[in-house]
Design a protein around this motif. Structure first.
Motif, PDB file in Angstrom:
ATOM      1  N   GLY A   1       0.793  -1.229   0.000  1.00  0.00           N
ATOM      2  CA  GLY A   1       0.000   0.000   0.000  1.00  0.00           C
ATOM      3  C   GLY A   1       0.820   1.271   0.000  1.00  0.00           C
ATOM      4  N   THR A   2       2.155   1.142   0.077  1.00  0.00           N
ATOM      5  CA  THR A   2       2.987   2.343   0.179  1.00  0.00           C
ATOM      6  C   THR A   2       3.096   3.088  -1.153  1.00  0.00           C
ATOM      7  OG1 THR A   2       5.005   1.011  -0.137  1.00  0.00           O
ATOM      8  CG2 THR A   2       4.319   1.458   2.128  1.00  0.00           C
ATOM      9  N   ILE A   3       2.930   2.379  -2.275  1.00  0.00           N
ATOM     10  CA  ILE A   3       2.917   3.057  -3.575  1.00  0.00           C
ATOM     11  C   ILE A   3       1.676   3.956  -3.660  1.00  0.00           C
ATOM     12  CG2 ILE A   3       2.681   2.707  -6.069  1.00  0.00           C
ATOM     13  CD1 ILE A   3       4.297   0.126  -5.726  1.00  0.00           C
ATOM     14  N   ALA A   4       0.532   3.399  -3.254  1.00  0.00           N
ATOM     15  CA  ALA A   4      -0.706   4.172  -3.244  1.00  0.00           C
ATOM     16  C   ALA A   4      -0.619   5.330  -2.250  1.00  0.00           C
ATOM     17  CB  ALA A   4      -1.881   3.264  -2.890  1.00  0.00           C
ATOM     18  N   LEU A   5       0.027   5.106  -1.121  1.00  0.00           N
ATOM     19  CA  LEU A   5       0.171   6.155  -0.111  1.00  0.00           C
ATOM     20  C   LEU A   5       0.939   7.345  -0.670  1.00  0.00           C
ATOM     21  CD1 LEU A   5      -0.097   7.206   2.805  1.00  0.00           C
ATOM     22  CD2 LEU A   5       1.987   5.927   3.363  1.00  0.00           C
ATOM     23  N   THR A   6       2.003   7.064  -1.402  1.00  0.00           N
ATOM     24  CA  THR A   6       2.791   8.145  -2.011  1.00  0.00           C
ATOM     25  C   THR A   6       1.937   8.948  -2.983  1.00  0.00           C
ATOM     26  OG1 THR A   6       4.847   6.895  -1.787  1.00  0.00           O
ATOM     27  CG2 THR A   6       4.822   8.674  -3.397  1.00  0.00           C
ATOM     28  N   GLN A   7       1.170   8.256  -3.810  1.00  0.00           N
ATOM     29  CA  GLN A   7       0.292   8.945  -4.766  1.00  0.00           C
ATOM     30  C   GLN A   7      -0.763   9.764  -4.035  1.00  0.00           C
ATOM     31  OE1 GLN A   7      -1.256   6.724  -8.187  1.00  0.00           O
ATOM     32  NE2 GLN A   7      -3.244   7.698  -7.900  1.00  0.00           N
ATOM     33  N   PHE A   8      -1.344   9.180  -3.007  1.00  0.00           N
ATOM     34  CA  PHE A   8      -2.394   9.847  -2.226  1.00  0.00           C
ATOM     35  C   PHE A   8      -1.872  11.142  -1.613  1.00  0.00           C
ATOM     36  CE2 PHE A   8      -4.582  10.299   1.954  1.00  0.00           C
ATOM     37  CZ  PHE A   8      -5.876  10.476   1.495  1.00  0.00           C
ATOM     38  N   VAL A   9      -0.717  11.070  -0.986  1.00  0.00           N
ATOM     39  CA  VAL A   9      -0.148  12.237  -0.319  1.00  0.00           C
ATOM     40  C   VAL A   9       0.206  13.329  -1.328  1.00  0.00           C
ATOM     41  CG1 VAL A   9       1.902  13.049   0.931  1.00  0.00           C
ATOM     42  CG2 VAL A   9       0.673  11.024   1.727  1.00  0.00           C
TER      43      VAL A   9
ATOM     44  N   PRO B   1      10.021   6.900   1.459  1.00  0.00           N
ATOM     45  CA  PRO B   1      10.151   8.314   1.827  1.00  0.00           C
ATOM     46  C   PRO B   1       8.858   8.932   2.327  1.00  0.00           C
ATOM     47  CG  PRO B   1      10.181   8.037  -0.564  1.00  0.00           C
ATOM     48  CD  PRO B   1      10.275   6.668   0.028  1.00  0.00           C
ATOM     49  N   VAL B   2       7.720   8.384   1.882  1.00  0.00           N
ATOM     50  CA  VAL B   2       6.411   8.862   2.344  1.00  0.00           C
ATOM     51  C   VAL B   2       5.820   7.831   3.295  1.00  0.00           C
ATOM     52  CG1 VAL B   2       4.063   9.451   1.655  1.00  0.00           C
ATOM     53  CG2 VAL B   2       5.982  10.186   0.242  1.00  0.00           C
ATOM     54  N   THR B   3       5.430   8.260   4.489  1.00  0.00           N
ATOM     55  CA  THR B   3       4.851   7.363   5.488  1.00  0.00           C
ATOM     56  C   THR B   3       3.510   7.916   5.958  1.00  0.00           C
ATOM     57  OG1 THR B   3       5.774   8.429   7.468  1.00  0.00           O
ATOM     58  CG2 THR B   3       7.213   6.891   6.274  1.00  0.00           C
ATOM     59  N   LEU B   4       2.885   7.232   6.898  1.00  0.00           N
ATOM     60  CA  LEU B   4       1.590   7.691   7.410  1.00  0.00           C
ATOM     61  C   LEU B   4       1.707   9.009   8.176  1.00  0.00           C
ATOM     62  CD1 LEU B   4      -0.031   4.304   8.453  1.00  0.00           C
ATOM     63  CD2 LEU B   4      -0.776   5.849   6.628  1.00  0.00           C
ATOM     64  N   LYS B   5       2.918   9.380   8.582  1.00  0.00           N
ATOM     65  CA  LYS B   5       3.100  10.674   9.234  1.00  0.00           C
ATOM     66  C   LYS B   5       2.862  11.826   8.255  1.00  0.00           C
ATOM     67  CE  LYS B   5       6.128   9.319  13.044  1.00  0.00           C
ATOM     68  NZ  LYS B   5       5.112   9.643  14.061  1.00  0.00           N
ATOM     69  N   ASN B   6       2.868  11.520   6.956  1.00  0.00           N
ATOM     70  CA  ASN B   6       2.610  12.540   5.948  1.00  0.00           C
ATOM     71  C   ASN B   6       1.123  12.713   5.642  1.00  0.00           C
ATOM     72  OD1 ASN B   6       5.448  11.075   4.752  1.00  0.00           O
ATOM     73  ND2 ASN B   6       5.458  13.285   5.066  1.00  0.00           N
TER      74      ASN B   6
ATOM     75  N   ASP C   1       1.428   4.968  15.762  1.00  0.00           N
ATOM     76  CA  ASP C   1       2.828   5.123  16.167  1.00  0.00           C
ATOM     77  C   ASP C   1       3.284   3.935  17.019  1.00  0.00           C
ATOM     78  OD1 ASP C   1       3.020   7.525  14.842  1.00  0.00           O
ATOM     79  OD2 ASP C   1       2.689   8.757  16.635  1.00  0.00           O
ATOM     80  N   SER C   2       2.424   3.510  17.953  1.00  0.00           N
ATOM     81  CA  SER C   2       2.787   2.371  18.810  1.00  0.00           C
ATOM     82  C   SER C   2       2.849   1.078  18.009  1.00  0.00           C
ATOM     83  CB  SER C   2       1.788   2.230  19.967  1.00  0.00           C
ATOM     84  OG  SER C   2       0.510   1.839  19.498  1.00  0.00           O
ATOM     85  N   GLU C   3       1.956   0.937  17.014  1.00  0.00           N
ATOM     86  CA  GLU C   3       1.984  -0.233  16.143  1.00  0.00           C
ATOM     87  C   GLU C   3       3.268  -0.274  15.320  1.00  0.00           C
ATOM     88  OE1 GLU C   3      -0.850  -2.980  15.143  1.00  0.00           O
ATOM     89  OE2 GLU C   3      -0.100  -2.619  17.158  1.00  0.00           O
ATOM     90  N   SER C   4       3.721   0.881  14.869  1.00  0.00           N
ATOM     91  CA  SER C   4       4.958   0.950  14.095  1.00  0.00           C
ATOM     92  C   SER C   4       6.129   0.439  14.927  1.00  0.00           C
ATOM     93  CB  SER C   4       5.222   2.392  13.649  1.00  0.00           C
ATOM     94  OG  SER C   4       4.200   2.853  12.801  1.00  0.00           O
ATOM     95  N   THR C   5       6.156   0.841  16.187  1.00  0.00           N
ATOM     96  CA  THR C   5       7.221   0.400  17.082  1.00  0.00           C
ATOM     97  C   THR C   5       7.132  -1.098  17.331  1.00  0.00           C
ATOM     98  OG1 THR C   5       7.253   2.553  18.173  1.00  0.00           O
ATOM     99  CG2 THR C   5       8.226   0.712  19.376  1.00  0.00           C
ATOM    100  N   ARG C   6       5.926  -1.589  17.619  1.00  0.00           N
ATOM    101  CA  ARG C   6       5.733  -3.010  17.937  1.00  0.00           C
ATOM    102  C   ARG C   6       6.026  -3.909  16.741  1.00  0.00           C
ATOM    103  NH1 ARG C   6       1.603  -6.902  17.775  1.00  0.00           N
ATOM    104  NH2 ARG C   6       0.253  -5.507  16.596  1.00  0.00           N
ATOM    105  N   LEU C   7       5.410  -3.590  15.596  1.00  0.00           N
ATOM    106  CA  LEU C   7       5.594  -4.425  14.417  1.00  0.00           C
ATOM    107  C   LEU C   7       7.014  -4.330  13.882  1.00  0.00           C
ATOM    108  CD1 LEU C   7       2.223  -3.831  12.518  1.00  0.00           C
ATOM    109  CD2 LEU C   7       2.860  -5.755  13.972  1.00  0.00           C
ATOM    110  N   GLY C   8       7.593  -3.140  13.975  1.00  0.00           N
ATOM    111  CA  GLY C   8       8.978  -2.968  13.525  1.00  0.00           C
ATOM    112  C   GLY C   8       9.929  -3.843  14.307  1.00  0.00           C
ATOM    113  N   ALA C   9       9.730  -3.911  15.631  1.00  0.00           N
ATOM    114  CA  ALA C   9      10.592  -4.760  16.468  1.00  0.00           C
ATOM    115  C   ALA C   9      10.447  -6.224  16.084  1.00  0.00           C
ATOM    116  CB  ALA C   9      10.230  -4.559  17.943  1.00  0.00           C
ATOM    117  N   THR C  10       9.205  -6.659  15.838  1.00  0.00           N
ATOM    118  CA  THR C  10       8.965  -8.059  15.454  1.00  0.00           C
ATOM    119  C   THR C  10       9.598  -8.360  14.106  1.00  0.00           C
ATOM    120  OG1 THR C  10       6.858  -8.060  16.646  1.00  0.00           O
ATOM    121  CG2 THR C  10       7.186  -9.804  15.019  1.00  0.00           C
ATOM    122  N   LEU C  11       9.463  -7.463  13.159  1.00  0.00           N
ATOM    123  CA  LEU C  11      10.025  -7.674  11.823  1.00  0.00           C
ATOM    124  C   LEU C  11      11.550  -7.731  11.864  1.00  0.00           C
ATOM    125  CD1 LEU C  11       7.632  -5.333   9.833  1.00  0.00           C
ATOM    126  CD2 LEU C  11       7.878  -7.794   9.496  1.00  0.00           C
ATOM    127  N   ARG C  12      12.155  -6.941  12.706  1.00  0.00           N
ATOM    128  CA  ARG C  12      13.614  -7.001  12.836  1.00  0.00           C
ATOM    129  C   ARG C  12      14.042  -8.321  13.470  1.00  0.00           C
ATOM    130  NH1 ARG C  12      12.659  -1.505  13.371  1.00  0.00           N
ATOM    131  NH2 ARG C  12      12.219  -1.608  15.603  1.00  0.00           N
TER     132      ARG C  12
END
Length: 322
Positions: free
Chosen positions: A75-83, A110-115, A305-316
């Protein structure tokens, strides 16, 4: 004098007619809502976007809704277009979820949900692990036995690399004593593509939300091995009751475009909340076994934001993200 009275009476009657019409007409929050869906047709993101759009119309919060499917990279390709293309558009929404959060952590775009602008978390979706109806794998025990013997021989089909589906495959491997980095994961850009590959036997195992695969399970084209929830869904046994200590859920919501005013954001939040109160939306939740999980505005942003931290840790930990 009589003519003056007639004109006054006519004006009063005209005003009353207009007022009655205003009361009778639905108070549309917006003329046309545009929904960006970061996946191909047929999957959970697509179901979410189209179901919410239909509920917004049913609740009188939009006159019409248009949809734009653009799959790829979680979904990040669509997110970039959306933003980039909908900046400042108060009538634009984008479907988001744990899949996108995982993809952002994995791919570091380069584009995330913070945008974008958090609007509302909508529901939680139990996940299911399935195999083709013709598969010799009849249970989770059969699956983990094969996984332990030869991890590479088990191909897992699901959403994009780093998605919640990918995380689930890694957690099942880890709980089975297998190095998660050895998981043979096959990503797909949409639920329709994934379903076809699973039913065609092109992958060993399929992972998705229960709502996506339930029609194929009920028709006998797929065999459900387990759900990831605490309790059974559609009488499918859980992972935990079969000795695999994993409990995990997907969730989905919507973000708005960047650059909207606080008033425009509030109007969109109110419109979405009213849509979730409609019979159309409640029927959709029941039909798809989705659990209401409403959270709006800044609180939803903090949750992401908390999900990003949690899922990021699991993915690493699983060796998927750096």
């Amino acid at each position: 004098m009589r003519r003056t009275y007639f004109r006054f009476a006519h004006a009063v009657m005209a005003s009353a007619t207009l007022a009655a019409a205003a009361v009778a007409a639905p108070a549309f929050a917006m003329d046309n809502v545009k929904v960006m869906i970061g996946a191909n047709p047929g999957g959970g993101f697509d179901q979410t976007g189209r179901s919410l759009g239909a509920a917004m119309v049913a609740a009188g919060q939009a006159k019409a809704v248009s949809y734009d499917n653009k799959g790829g990279a979680g979904g990040t390709i669509a997110l970039t277009q959306f933003v980039n293309t909908d900046k400042g558009n108060p009538n634009a929404l984008m479907v988001v979820g744990a899949v996108m959060v995982g993809a952002i952590e994995t791919n570091k775009p380069p584009v995330t949900l913070k945008n974008a602008t958090p609007i509302a978390r909508l529901f939680a979706d139990t996940m299911v692990i399935t195999v083709p109806a013709s598969s010799p794998i009849k249970s989770i025990k059969d699956l983990t036995t094969q996984l332990k013997a030869n991890p590479g021989s088990v191909s897992w089909g699901g959403g994009s690399k780093g998605s919640i589906d990918h995380i689930l495959a890694g957690l099942v491997a880890k709980e089975s004593g297998v190095d998660p980095k050895k998981v043979n994961y096959v990503p797909f850009q949409g639920g329709g593509e994934a379903s076809a590959s699973i039913m065609g036997g092109h992958v060993t195992v399929g992972i998705a939300g229960v709502s996506e695969f339930l029609p194929f399970i009920k028709s006998g084209k797929m065999r459900a091995l387990a759900v990831t929830s605490k309790d059974r869904v559609a009488d499918i046994p859980t992972l935990k009751e079969q000795g695999v200590n994993v409990e995990i859920y997907n969730w989905r919501g919507v973000y708005g475009a960047p650059g909207t005013t606080p008033e425009q954001r509030k109007a969109m939040i109110d419109a979405v909340v009213k849509a979730t109160e409609s019979k159309a939306w409640k029927d959709t939740l029941q039909k798809n076994d989705w659990t209401p999980f409403l959270l709006t505005g800044d609180e939803f942003g903090k949750f992401v934001d908390s999900e990003s931290t949690r899922l990021g840790a699991t993915l690493r930990e699983l060796g998927v993200a750096k």
